[in-house]
Design a protein around this motif. Sequence first.
Motif, PDB file in Angstrom:
ATOM      1  N   SER A  69       0.836  -1.210   0.000  1.00  0.00           N
ATOM      2  CA  SER A  69       0.000   0.000   0.000  1.00  0.00           C
ATOM      3  C   SER A  69       0.862   1.247   0.000  1.00  0.00           C
ATOM      4  CB  SER A  69      -0.900   0.040   1.230  1.00  0.00           C
ATOM      5  OG  SER A  69      -1.004  -1.206   1.824  1.00  0.00           O
ATOM      6  N   ARG A  70       2.114   1.103   0.436  1.00  0.00           N
ATOM      7  CA  ARG A  70       2.995   2.270   0.545  1.00  0.00           C
ATOM      8  C   ARG A  70       3.642   2.647  -0.785  1.00  0.00           C
ATOM      9  NH1 ARG A  70       6.534   0.436   5.613  1.00  0.00           N
ATOM     10  NH2 ARG A  70       6.123  -1.564   4.672  1.00  0.00           N
ATOM     11  N   LEU A  71       3.451   1.791  -1.787  1.00  0.00           N
ATOM     12  CA  LEU A  71       4.074   2.034  -3.086  1.00  0.00           C
ATOM     13  C   LEU A  71       3.380   3.210  -3.777  1.00  0.00           C
ATOM     14  CD1 LEU A  71       6.347   0.471  -4.410  1.00  0.00           C
ATOM     15  CD2 LEU A  71       4.648  -0.835  -5.656  1.00  0.00           C
ATOM     16  N   ALA A  72       4.165   4.205  -4.155  1.00  0.00           N
ATOM     17  CA  ALA A  72       3.581   5.396  -4.766  1.00  0.00           C
ATOM     18  C   ALA A  72       2.913   5.069  -6.104  1.00  0.00           C
ATOM     19  CB  ALA A  72       4.654   6.456  -4.949  1.00  0.00           C
ATOM     20  N   GLU A  73       3.627   4.355  -6.961  1.00  0.00           N
ATOM     21  CA  GLU A  73       3.082   4.030  -8.281  1.00  0.00           C
ATOM     22  C   GLU A  73       3.152   2.528  -8.522  1.00  0.00           C
ATOM     23  OE1 GLU A  73       4.838   6.311 -11.508  1.00  0.00           O
ATOM     24  OE2 GLU A  73       5.192   7.910 -10.064  1.00  0.00           O
ATOM     25  N   PRO A  74       2.062   1.835  -8.215  1.00  0.00           N
ATOM     26  CA  PRO A  74       2.068   0.392  -8.475  1.00  0.00           C
ATOM     27  C   PRO A  74       2.269   0.124  -9.971  1.00  0.00           C
ATOM     28  CG  PRO A  74       0.130   1.063  -7.213  1.00  0.00           C
ATOM     29  CD  PRO A  74       0.786   2.308  -7.691  1.00  0.00           C
ATOM     30  N   ILE A  75       3.016  -0.957 -10.278  1.00  0.00           N
ATOM     31  CA  ILE A  75       3.223  -1.281 -11.690  1.00  0.00           C
ATOM     32  C   ILE A  75       2.259  -2.395 -12.091  1.00  0.00           C
ATOM     33  CG2 ILE A  75       5.621  -0.555 -11.834  1.00  0.00           C
ATOM     34  CD1 ILE A  75       6.400  -3.508 -11.426  1.00  0.00           C
ATOM     35  N   ASP A  76       2.137  -2.594 -13.401  1.00  0.00           N
ATOM     36  CA  ASP A  76       1.362  -3.717 -13.925  1.00  0.00           C
ATOM     37  C   ASP A  76       2.215  -4.978 -13.724  1.00  0.00           C
ATOM     38  OD1 ASP A  76       0.294  -5.735 -15.464  1.00  0.00           O
ATOM     39  OD2 ASP A  76      -0.294  -4.393 -17.098  1.00  0.00           O
ATOM     40  N   LEU A  77       1.873  -5.757 -12.701  1.00  0.00           N
ATOM     41  CA  LEU A  77       2.718  -6.901 -12.328  1.00  0.00           C
ATOM     42  C   LEU A  77       2.801  -7.937 -13.433  1.00  0.00           C
ATOM     43  CD1 LEU A  77       1.748  -7.614  -8.625  1.00  0.00           C
ATOM     44  CD2 LEU A  77       3.933  -6.766  -9.464  1.00  0.00           C
ATOM     45  N   GLY A  78       1.638  -8.207 -14.057  1.00  0.00           N
ATOM     46  CA  GLY A  78       1.619  -9.202 -15.125  1.00  0.00           C
ATOM     47  C   GLY A  78       2.561  -8.813 -16.258  1.00  0.00           C
ATOM     48  N   ALA A  79       2.527  -7.533 -16.633  1.00  0.00           N
ATOM     49  CA  ALA A  79       3.396  -7.050 -17.710  1.00  0.00           C
ATOM     50  C   ALA A  79       4.859  -7.131 -17.296  1.00  0.00           C
ATOM     51  CB  ALA A  79       3.019  -5.610 -18.070  1.00  0.00           C
ATOM     52  N   ALA A  80       5.147  -6.808 -16.039  1.00  0.00           N
ATOM     53  CA  ALA A  80       6.535  -6.864 -15.555  1.00  0.00           C
ATOM     54  C   ALA A  80       7.058  -8.297 -15.603  1.00  0.00           C
ATOM     55  CB  ALA A  80       6.610  -6.319 -14.133  1.00  0.00           C
ATOM     56  N   VAL A  81       6.204  -9.246 -15.203  1.00  0.00           N
ATOM     57  CA  VAL A  81       6.629 -10.648 -15.213  1.00  0.00           C
ATOM     58  C   VAL A  81       6.879 -11.108 -16.658  1.00  0.00           C
ATOM     59  CG1 VAL A  81       5.888 -13.025 -14.740  1.00  0.00           C
ATOM     60  CG2 VAL A  81       5.500 -11.225 -13.028  1.00  0.00           C
ATOM     61  N   ARG A  82       5.978 -10.746 -17.587  1.00  0.00           N
ATOM     62  CA  ARG A  82       6.164 -11.154 -18.992  1.00  0.00           C
ATOM     63  C   ARG A  82       7.465 -10.592 -19.566  1.00  0.00           C
ATOM     64  NH1 ARG A  82       0.651 -10.485 -18.946  1.00  0.00           N
ATOM     65  NH2 ARG A  82       0.761  -8.346 -19.708  1.00  0.00           N
ATOM     66  N   LEU A  83       7.730  -9.338 -19.242  1.00  0.00           N
ATOM     67  CA  LEU A  83       8.945  -8.667 -19.722  1.00  0.00           C
ATOM     68  C   LEU A  83      10.200  -9.391 -19.227  1.00  0.00           C
ATOM     69  CD1 LEU A  83       9.159  -6.106 -21.400  1.00  0.00           C
ATOM     70  CD2 LEU A  83       9.378  -4.806 -19.273  1.00  0.00           C
ATOM     71  N   ALA A  84      10.217  -9.697 -17.934  1.00  0.00           N
ATOM     72  CA  ALA A  84      11.371 -10.399 -17.356  1.00  0.00           C
ATOM     73  C   ALA A  84      11.503 -11.788 -17.973  1.00  0.00           C
ATOM     74  CB  ALA A  84      11.217 -10.497 -15.838  1.00  0.00           C
ATOM     75  N   HIS A  85      10.369 -12.472 -18.144  1.00  0.00           N
ATOM     76  CA  HIS A  85      10.409 -13.824 -18.700  1.00  0.00           C
ATOM     77  C   HIS A  85      10.871 -13.816 -20.156  1.00  0.00           C
ATOM     78  CE1 HIS A  85       7.650 -15.840 -15.457  1.00  0.00           C
ATOM     79  NE2 HIS A  85       8.790 -15.399 -14.983  1.00  0.00           N
ATOM     80  N   ASP A  86      10.553 -12.742 -20.890  1.00  0.00           N
ATOM     81  CA  ASP A  86      11.051 -12.618 -22.268  1.00  0.00           C
ATOM     82  C   ASP A  86      12.574 -12.669 -22.304  1.00  0.00           C
ATOM     83  OD1 ASP A  86       8.560 -12.460 -23.323  1.00  0.00           O
ATOM     84  OD2 ASP A  86       8.545 -10.262 -23.540  1.00  0.00           O
TER      85      ASP A  86
END
Length: 352
Positions: A154-171
């Motif tokens: 909850s303290r995160l100022a700008e939550p990221i799109d987790l699904g997109a982040a995981v796909r990017l890393a997995h790429d």
Amino acid sequence: MGIHERLGLTRVINARGTYTPLGVSRSSSAVVAAVAEALPEFVVVEELADRASDALADATGAQAGAVVHCTAAAITVAVAAAMAGTDAERIAALPDATGMRARVVVPEGHAVDYGQSNLQAIRLAGARVSVVRELESAFSESSEDVACVVLVSSRLAEPIDLGAAVRLAHDHAVPVIIDGAAQFPRVGELLATGAEAVLVSGQKYLASPTAGLVLGAREFVRAVRAQDGGIGRGMKPTKEAIAGVIAALGEWRGAAWVEREAEKVAAFVREAAKIPGIAAREWPDPAGLPVTRAVLTVEDADRLAAELAAGAPPIFVMKHGEELALELVTLNDNEVRAILDQLRAATGPMRC
Ligand SMILES: *Cc1c(COP(=O)(O)O)cnc(C)c1O
């Protein structure tokens, strides 16, 4: 005589939520009984850890799970698992990462301090941290990357799109570790991103003894457990913590829990709003955790917070901008009433 009287400890009312310096959470009597049952017994710890893995998988939908000492430990051990896998020589060598991929990518804004910097927890494994502004370009230039650590809070100022982040890393064939320490009520959603590991503090909303839960892919969890023979040794769980986690998982009733806590907050907000000088409203968690807090708007939030903390018993609340936020999870009716009484006294007509 309870622990407070016997040891001369201050009895407090914790309206800060799963706040570590105040004891985090309250375990149920079934969890207490499971801990007490485990303490005087010998067990084959590997068997107990296998049972915990099955219980974690059943409760969360993860392929497997491991218990370590806490989430700070889980961050270190999960990074070590990404670096060393199950290779005995590598496990023994860490934190000397010579010959291993050792760069851990952390998105800007995900470097936080929960009493310790999470970057230190990563570096403890022997890894090197790169805090990056753009995940899109973070992985392209380096074959050094060994993991990506992202945060849900909850303290995160700008939550990221987790699904997109995981796909990017997995790429880029980089495993993803999600620190969701306070996210047990929505752990299934975090696992659905496909991350190799989701880390959760058992002692937060699950209300088990202190324990770091590593949930995720079977192979990755196997590598996490293998670190017990290396830097994970000092971060191992106790047998009683594992037993307590299994008991707490058996008791967990997500939807009913969410509903009960929401009703408590709604009732509190209705009562607080009647107090002259206080405006009260419900504040759903901005990161998507199914926990609602009460927000109080008053003329001088700092002064009111200080008065509550100096009260008898002391009441600890959170600052939320220029307002106060209260989390009521696991507070009982008497404690909620005591908070309302102190609010009335602090803002009442007797004051000038
Ligand atoms: C609480 C917390 C931690 C630390 O968890 P412990 O189990 O106390 O080690 C790590 N990350 C986040 C986001 C937290 O909220």
